[in-house]
Design a protein around this motif. Sequence first.
Motif: not given
Lengths: 198, 645
Positions: B233-241, B506-511, B567-572
């Motif tokens: 019940a871990s919620g959504g993935y909107g933070n990929v953006f 990490v944040d610079s990649f995520h951004r 962030v590594a998982d967001f990339f995939e």
Amino acid sequence: MNLTLRIWRQKGPEDKGRMVTYPVDDVSPDMSFLEMLDVLNERLILAGEDPVAFDHDCREGICGMCGLMINGDAHGPQRGTTACQLHMRQFKDGETIDIEPWRASAFPVVKDLVVNRNAFDKIIAAGGYITAPTGSAPEAHSTPVAKANADAPSSRRPASAAVPAWRPARTAPACSSPPPSSPSSRCCPRASRSVTPG
Amino acid sequence: MELFTEGDPIADTKAPAGPIDRRWETRRFEAKLVNPANRRKMTVIVVGTGLAGGSAAATLAEQGYHVKSYCYQDSPRRAHSIAAQGGINAAKNYRNDGDSVHRLFYDTVKGGDFRSRESNVHRLAEVSVNIIDQCVAQGVPFAREYGGLLDTRSFGGAQVQRTFYARGQTGQQLLLGAYQALERQIGLGSVEMNARHEMLELVLVDGKARGIVVRDLVTGEISTEMADAVVLASGGYGNVFYLSTNAKGCNVTATWRAHRKGAYFANPCYTQIHPTCIPVSGDHQSKLTLMSESLRNDGRVWVPKAKGDDRSPKDIPEDDRDYYLERIYPSFGNLVPRDIASRAAKNVCDEGRGVGPTKLGVYLDFADAIHRLGRKAIEAKYGNLFEMYERITGEDPYEVPMRIYPAVHYTMGGLWVDYDLQSSIPGLFVIGEANFSDHGANRLGASALMQGLADGYFVLPTTIANYLASGPLDKVDASHPAAVEARTDVEDRIRRLLAVNGDRTVDSFHRELGQIMWEHCGMERSEAGLRKAIDEIRALRDQFWQRVKVSGTGEELNQSLEKAGRVADFFELAELMCIDALHREESCGGHFRAEHQTPDGEAQRDDDRFAYVAAWEFTATGEPSVLHKEDLKFEYVHPTQRSYK
């Protein structure tokens, strides 16, 4: 804006801790206080230093995860505003800002500005709930609640707000007296978007 | 290389046959039960403590199971459900305005642009009425009428008033109800609560979900927790953006790790862009703040009629204003569904008629409502939202119109589940925003709270029993080779992240990842853009593993390490989202392909080719995923071109 931050650094619960000074330049007045700390942390990481640990999550003033003492005030100078909703336009160029964790024996420091606030959860687990096991609820309209009680901001709602209107709540005043304005009341863990301290 | 291959279709979703309004009843009766004496011998892991996870953990414990609950926050009451503002839908029909279970079902299927499963949605509508009863019994302070009865208001995509609310803090109040039910069980010793713990891997034994690997975020200690079943019940993935209305900690790791272990990921490209958020103010921005959809009840959305009209909004006369939602959609006006309102805002800004310093904004104006109802009435309804707006922007919305712009808000996609909310891995159940099941290609406002609580309080506690009753499962502990392997994988990955020691945060990649996704997989997508995005994401992911700098060690509180893993998982995930968006050559709900629109610019579905759920199976890192199609059948709501005109 250019600012000087004096931040409490403490590696862990056993470490003694100390204030450390960091200059931060090019702060935009439109940044939130936490975004200003992000800028500092990005710089510290690239310099190979340990970034400042601080708790935060929703960054929209509702989850209650952030909590800093800013210049001696819980959440800083703007009343009814959590640290994540505090914006840098509340500060002056050239200002020195002291940032510390909450200091109370109930909130031991975990690291830097992060404290342990599980004490509140223990209070709730010990009886801070209404017993209503799933499936046992009556039809919602079987228990009217006075509009005045339902409308009261959560920080001022009397404990009896959930009591049906036909019980003493109806004769009780709509709002209890405003909460005391001591700093501790502003640390209320039941954060609310419309925090309305006294 | 092919981007994906196609596998067998999904033939059976385990929904019972028969009339739709009997299916849930049938399932409840046919589901096997677990004897109360046996329940306490069974352990269920629940990851996440929002409305879905908190309510599920509390309810399972009330039933007598032993529950282990996990959240990354310092307390279960912080979960991001707390931020939901506007309300929760329920087919109570207290207004006597023509509402019914069938109408809520119909509105939700239509609102989802005919890409959700009829059986699931009907069950959601049936259960909605029980949720309100349950929450009122817990003391949730819903808004009341003068006589003490429950008040409701309108929300987008519906012409009845079925949304229950507690000022602008409905999510918070509902979560405190679920949290208190959960704390009660913690106090009774039925739930073992593990706050500041993050799930980093799923443990499979003989193909069944039997445990998770977690990291204690304070000490860095890695441990393996075993159970009879696992609920995500871990919620959504909107933070990929990167920029979204999600909390900063929201992440895809729990569901993505499960996906890598065999759970299908369904419709990842269905993301909801919420039309009313405070616009971006600069590069420092870390998060976007939603202004509740309920504001569209009284606020009127407009932009200047002329391009480049730089006058202050007060100086722009009525004749020079374009109330474009009222003009284009006269019957729903400012209350059109979110996907439609968002795209309309984008279109007027693309035409050069946007407002504010960045020109990426439209006005949401309360002048008429203040004139009609008085400032006091507006204060009473929206006071806290107006205050929040002023704190963030420094502008007073009672005097100047709000400026708003769409932002990523919710993800309709998620792990594929059957009618029992079980994923393609036996024993792994997925509830709330983490699954894909009820909202199709677009979620209606005030339906997320409804779904989270429906799953957690009522659906899962019934269906999981059927799985547990099929046991007993073999006893396994953390020394099982599969558990040891999962733990070793987690430790290796942390070591790898720390070892890169590069020159970018990490944040610079995520951004940067977020910018690619917003540009090419946001409000409008095209084949060329998506292909470009896939290349860019792959290149950036390679860079990440060569250049990321994570400070500190794994054996301490290390927020930079936490972010790096997420962030590594967001990339995939980002790559799979783009592949899903590319393969779906139609527009539906929140998925708008530039190549597929009606002559007047609305989403053009292709029911002949795409009336299916796209469920993706992971194969290996860098290898194409396998697409499994679940055909959607519409027996009760006939798909039509969605019209809100």
